[in-house]
Design a protein around this motif. Structure first.
Motif, PDB file in Angstrom:
ATOM      1  N   ALA A 211      47.756 -26.690  91.863  1.00 17.78           N
ATOM      2  CA  ALA A 211      47.741 -26.253  90.467  1.00 17.78           C
ATOM      3  C   ALA A 211      48.327 -24.851  90.334  1.00 17.78           C
ATOM      4  CB  ALA A 211      46.315 -26.299  89.921  1.00 17.78           C
ATOM      5  N   ILE A 212      48.022 -23.972  91.288  1.00 16.56           N
ATOM      6  CA  ILE A 212      48.582 -22.616  91.260  1.00 16.56           C
ATOM      7  C   ILE A 212      50.096 -22.657  91.421  1.00 16.56           C
ATOM      8  CG2 ILE A 212      48.669 -20.429  92.534  1.00 16.56           C
ATOM      9  CD1 ILE A 212      45.657 -20.812  93.077  1.00 16.56           C
TER      10      ILE A 212
ATOM     11  N   ALA B 259      55.943 -21.072  85.001  1.00 15.34           N
ATOM     12  CA  ALA B 259      56.164 -19.710  84.498  1.00 15.34           C
ATOM     13  C   ALA B 259      57.561 -19.208  84.871  1.00 15.34           C
ATOM     14  CB  ALA B 259      55.096 -18.775  85.039  1.00 15.34           C
TER      15      ALA B 259
ATOM     16  N   THR C  50      51.716 -23.967  88.233  1.00 17.82           N
ATOM     17  CA  THR C  50      51.676 -22.948  87.186  1.00 17.82           C
ATOM     18  C   THR C  50      52.742 -21.884  87.409  1.00 17.82           C
ATOM     19  OG1 THR C  50      49.303 -23.324  86.947  1.00 17.82           O
ATOM     20  CG2 THR C  50      50.181 -21.298  86.015  1.00 17.82           C
TER      21      THR C  50
END
Length: 200
Positions: free
Chosen positions: A16-17, A24, A20
């Motif tokens: 998930a990191i 971004a 993300t």
């Protein structure tokens, strides 16, 4: 068995990191491209609006989706077309922008209600939401930062601050930048470590 379960939970957090951060970085890159090539960005968004409108017409003719969903979609694309007239300037307090946001919320509500009652495969529902609902608003959201580098003109609608000097007024407004690119630039400067260049 418990250790492997905890390990799978940890891997999901790490994934998930990474996702993300990838999103971004992609948004930052797209915002940079839109700022650099505003004319091409306007052309791409305009053709996307036309293609989405044609898709809604095709859904009316060839599919059995409710008429009100496609009418809401066509109204949404008309509002996007009106907003593109002043591109890259986007006035968030304008009636067109507020109406487009309200119509988008209503379109989402009707689509969720319909797809919750009638069975469609996940890929079909995702295709409708992605192409008919999210592509153009996402492109307009990314292009909000292009307004930061529009050159000042004497024909601006807002009154000038202080004296009638266009450049001074423009630079004083530039100090208050609230856009996607300025948010990412702030995040990059505050989160990522800075390297000091050594002068020899």
């Amino acid at each position: 068995m418990l250790f492997l379960y905890l390990l799978s939970f940890l891997s999901m957090v790490v994934q998930a990191i990474f996702i993300t951060l990838a999103i971004a970085a992609g948004l930052y890159y797209l915002a940079e491209l839109v700022e650099e090539y505003t004319v091409i960005a306007k052309s791409i968004i305009s053709w996307t609006v036309i293609a989405t409108s044609l898709i809604h017409v095709g859904l009316i003719i060839f599919d059995d989706l409710p008429l009100h969903l496609n009418v809401l979609g066509l109204v949404q694309q008309c509002l996007h077309g009106v907003m593109l007239r002043e591109f890259p300037v986007v006035r968030v307090a304008s009636m067109t922008f507020v109406t487009a946001c309200l119509n988008l919320i209503l379109h989402h509500y009707c689509a969720f209600k319909y797809f919750g009652q009638v069975y469609y495969s996940f890929s079909e529902v995702l295709a409708y939401f992605t192409i008919c609902l999210w592509v153009v608003p996402f492109a307009l959201f990314v292009s909000l930062s292009a307004n930061d580098y529009v050159l000042p003109t004497t024909g601006e609608r807002q009154p000038l601050i202080g004296d009638n000097n266009v450049l001074t007024d423009y630079l004083s407004r530039k100090s208050k930048r609230y856009s996607l690119l300025s948010f990412f630039s702030f995040a990059k400067e505050s989160i990522l470590p800075q390297r000091n260049k050594k002068a020899f």
